[in-house]
Design an enzyme around this catalytic site. Structure first.
Site, PDB file in Angstrom:
ATOM      1  CE1 TYR B 216      -2.958  -3.167   1.352  1.00  0.00           C
ATOM      2  CE2 TYR B 216      -4.386  -1.376   0.669  1.00  0.00           C
ATOM      3  CZ  TYR B 216      -4.200  -2.708   0.968  1.00  0.00           C
ATOM      4  OH  TYR B 216      -5.255  -3.577   0.872  1.00  0.00           O
ATOM      5  CG  HIS B 398     -14.809  -1.298   5.354  1.00  0.00           C
ATOM      6  ND1 HIS B 398     -13.603  -1.529   4.753  1.00  0.00           N
ATOM      7  CD2 HIS B 398     -14.550  -1.168   6.677  1.00  0.00           C
ATOM      8  CE1 HIS B 398     -12.645  -1.518   5.668  1.00  0.00           C
ATOM      9  NE2 HIS B 398     -13.201  -1.309   6.851  1.00  0.00           N
TER      10      HIS B 398
END
Lengths: 603, 603
Positions: B216, B398
């Site tokens: 990331y 999510h």
């Protein structure tokens, strides 16, 4: 009405005798449809059928007497005309049509996108119009009924006027009805009867059938004095001609040997005149229900009756179903027992599996599919069964009014192995003894798990276990050999854990409900405020708490051992759900209704 | 290997160019396949597709570079090659074949009895072999995957050697992989952009992609000083050429206005060098994931950024997925924001639905499908929403690692009315913002119910709710307009009732487990002995106990009112399960493999 009927007759006469040769080749001769039931109380519609297990297909022949503008025939979950899978024969005044259709939740008929009922021929016979068609057990069309072992609810409706189209039919505006049968009869070879076989008929004595919907007729019969020990090897129904649609089921019970004699009686079983002592005639010798044929014992076993220690008295019970309240009908139906003095190698026995008749097993009100389970544990079978095991060859499932499904599964070494008997459309109004398609052998250490699903939507209070008709049972009477001492192998939740449940119900519900231990269990259940938590926790309790086992030689005598606070059998692997075989979509089926050409007769 | 490839080339060359005209007529030109993803990390296989909602059919074009002996392509529940629905292109050395097939639980390939993938053509192109085929969303074949809204796990496998037959393939012996996409993209008209639209690119600064599977990358960007309030009206991905298979998803966050400035940083988000303050950059401005196209705001709304009260600092996060650990790749991917100074009528807003991040909501270990549900109650929407309601046009689901399914349903007057967003194959590794196919309007008094299903088979202890990656969440970020003060509408079970649960767990389990109230909730959950009773009762508790509501203006500020011990919304009627439309079985499909004729190219 007559006009319509005659118009229809004319219409039929117009058709040419066009028989589709290719289809007719696969049609069985009529004599090969061994099973037959009347559909309606007047007997104007009659269904015959056979079963091909290799092709997984049923051939149906529907005979319609006094045909008007058509008929609906089909199957549904519990005999309702809504959400049913049907075939429709109808006329628009010009032609007659046949189509696979379905009804929606309002009874409205719709043409099925997939045509799975295949019309083989239509014949005008002296008795009426006969339609021969076939359907696979499973079509994989979500609009179609899946034909399974166990009870099938057949439905019918009568069309009185010609219709423009199928879609103009709403089943709720028709004269309709239902009939329960086991369609998938086992195909077992009939064992040869011994040469010295004799018969005995236990029949109703020319009874005047009461003009009320339901009558259970009780009639006492007697074995001859000094009748020695024999083996029943077969029995078959005797139904008085003309009463085929009225005689619903019959049972022959043997009375208890503890009484020297029993009074004679012939009358309704619920009559106030019926002697109390007849309640001691409960040992089943034979049972028949509509659509069933002869019941054969396996070649190596027979059901003992007669001789010392066995009562001479028999009770015949006939259930007359007379919804049209017809008057003046006489009946002499009954059962013909075939028995032999040459005793077979094994005595057959009957064992009770499932739940103990106790209120600790209860169903909350307003449930559509609440399951209770009774166990016959490894510890009990270890103690009571012979090393070579027992062979179950038939089974009779039993619940009271709210029962909807019943299944018994055999488990070994913590794994479910096979289904003993299963009925996904069980009805308390149709309790046959059914031959198993495959004999099931149970060895010492095996576990038998019997589950019943209940629907209590119309009840306002909990339904507890017990003998009362408004209480519930979950029982499988298995017929097996060789007979053992084990008569009862049943369970119920441990009473102490149930009290813990009532305690927590009290703790979680702010209302101060009386679930105090001084109250009786039915009272405690009656005071539970049935919210989702109380329901779910009761389910969790039944799936977790230890059980009390009845591993009994007779109703009162237990095998020696500790039977309280037994752990639930651990089942690590379940049987997979059966996946129905879908027939190959060959694309040869019609996409819509078939124009019906009716052969034979003068129209 | 080369030998095989060349042999196959020869084989292909042998085929005549036979194009089935009838089929080709229905094949769309290549340009009408608007969606495209690479399937494998090297990008040797690429899938393009379009969606016809009227025909309920998808056209797929599979491009295979450097074809060897064939490929498998298909779909499965969660990307496994077992129990997958696949098409196979293979050669036996003489011919090439195409067939609809399926893999069993061991990965063994079987020909499907019903051929539902229809090959339209095969073309040799300069890039490789291109296959065009189509399949209905739903086939009603139990061996086929049902294509639904939400995530679809595409699977592939590479055949390196010619095969005698399809049945010789076992997927577990092939080089295989998966790619997640949303196949059923919404087909919405693209709103026109305002004439004064300007663009701003937020891109990675020529980053050297680390040679590890997952990175990331965090990169800080800044709006110009004095940048006024604007509306973002659209954004689109910029993916560096050649990195299409490496850039998995990207998000642009705006930082919190409570800090004057944020440090510059460009590096892995989990780097120890990353300044703490970057954790305050969490307000989503834009999000893109593989397979997604441009994101358009509805014509009457835009997402505000810039101006007073809004931070100038943005954080770009790029997820690089580099399973082959390729070295030396540079990347400048990012997101291009389209914005206007002419503010639209409405500000768009983002609201959080689902569960509060608290350990009182927990999942027992070893569950395959445990559902937790969070509520946005009528009381909260009554208070916080404008009379004309709000319009939800997009949604991002999510959970953390054990999430498997997510759904939000709108209920009104005690009845479920419509699904806001649903993903039956949700993956925490693929969290897109998805445009809704239909805008959902929520009025004051409506209820929004968000449920998440979890799989904790590989966990040994309970998974509690919380922020940690090993804890769980159940959230739906809805994108809506007009913006309101309501930022959070979430719930959790009442803490007092959870303590009652721990108490009864203690009472029912003979072991003396520490579920004492002094312990923290995670400790209490950790000490529960997870038997069937404890599991079922926890489910029952979550389905029954009152809730504590977070009806908040921002994370910390609640709307005024009593939000504890609220009753669960009562839902009297549920939405029916959708019944998939089965395509009519026309009987025109092939019954087995199709011999493939490859057109074009030199072979």
């Amino acid at each position: 009405m007559r006009e319509v009927a005659s118009m229809y007759g004319t219409v039929v006469a117009v058709f040419l005798v066009i028989l589709v040769a290719a289809l007719q080749g696969s049609a069985p001769p009529e004599s090969s449809l061994p099973y037959r039931v009347p559909l309606d109380p007047q007997g104007t519609m009659e269904l015959s059928w056979n079963v091909s297990y290799t092709q997984e297909t049923i051939h149906f022949e529907l005979l319609v007497r006094g045909l008007q503008a058509g008929v609906l025939f089909g199957m549904s979950d519990r005999g309702e005309l809504q959400n049913a899978d049907v075939v429709v024969l109808w006329t628009d005044g010009d032609h007659a049509y046949f189509a696979d259709a379905w009804t929606d939740a309002k009874g409205q008929v719709h043409l099925d996108a997939q045509q799975d009922y295949q019309l083989l021929w239509a014949h005008r016979t002296p008795d009426g119009l006969a339609l021969l068609f076939r359907r696979p057990f499973s079509t994989c069309d979500p609009k179609d009924y899946l034909i399974e072992d166990g009870t099938v609810h057949l439905v019918y409706g009568i069309l009185e006027q010609p219709l423009r189209s199928l879609e103009a039919i709403n089943a709720s505006s028709l004269r309709t009805g239902l009939q329960r049968v086991q369609l998938l009869k086992p195909e077992l070879p009939e064992p040869a009867l011994p040469p010295d076989t004799r018969t005995m008929e236990v029949r109703a004595p020319h009874v005047l059938i009461p003009d009320q919907e339901t009558t259970y007729w009780c009639h006492m019969a007697e074995l001859p004095r000094g009748f020695a020990r024999h083996h029943i090897v077969m029995y078959e129904p005797i139904v008085s001609e003309g009463n085929e649609a009225l005689v619903h089921h019959m049972e022959v019970f043997q009375c208890s040997a503890e009484f020297e004699s029993f009074p004679h009686f012939s009358g309704p079983c619920d009559s106030k005149m019926k002697p109390e002592r007849l309640n001691y005639c409960r040992h089943v010798l034979a049972a028949w229900a509509l659509g069933a044929k002869a019941f054969y014992y396996p070649e190596e076993a027979g059901l003992a009756f007669g001789g010392p220690g066995s009562s001479r008295y028999l009770r015949l019970e006939v259930h007359y179903h007379n919804p049209l309240r017809m008057e003046g009908r006489r009946d002499s139906s009954g059962i013909r027992l075939y028995y032999t003095a040459t005793l077979r190698r094994f005595d057959a026995g009957i064992m009770e599996l499932g739940l103990v008749y106790t209120p600790v097993m209860a169903i909350p009100p307003g449930e559509t599919d609440f399951v209770l389970t009774g166990y016959c544990t490894d510890k009990c079978t270890q103690l009571a069964l012979p090393p070579a095991g027992i062979h179950i060859f038939a089974s009779q499932l039993h619940t009271h009014l709210t029962g909807r499904r019943v299944v018994t599964v055999l488990a070994r070494g913590g794994r479910e192995r096979q289904i003993v008997n299963q009925d996904n459309h069980y009805s308390p109004h149709f309790q046959e003894i059914r031959m198993l398609k495959k004999v099931v052998t149970v060895y010492p250490g095996d576990v038998l798990i019997t589950s019943c699903a209940y629907n209590t939507e119309d009840r306002e209070r909990a339904t507890v276990g017990g003998f009362g008709i408004l209480e519930e049972m979950c029982v499988n009477y298995i017929h097996y050999y060789p007979q053992t001492q084990l008569e009862l192998c049943k369970s119920a939740v441990d009473a102490g854990f149930l009290q813990k449940y009532f305690h927590l119900v009290n703790r979680f519900n702010s209302e101060d409900v009386c679930t105090c231990p001084q109250a009786s269990v039915p009272q405690q259940f009656a005071s539970v405020p049935w919210n989702s938590f109380d329901r779910e926790v009761l389910k969790a309790l039944y799936g977790f708490a230890p059980i009390s086992m009845h591993c009994n030689k007779s109703t009162a005598v237990r095998f020696q051992g500790e039977w309280d606070l037994q752990p639930l059998p651990e089942i690590a692997s379940r049987l997979p759900e059966p996946t129905p075989h879908c027939p190959a979509h060959t694309g040869h089926g019609p996409a819509g209704p078939t124009v019906v050409s009716i052969a034979g007769g003068k129209g």
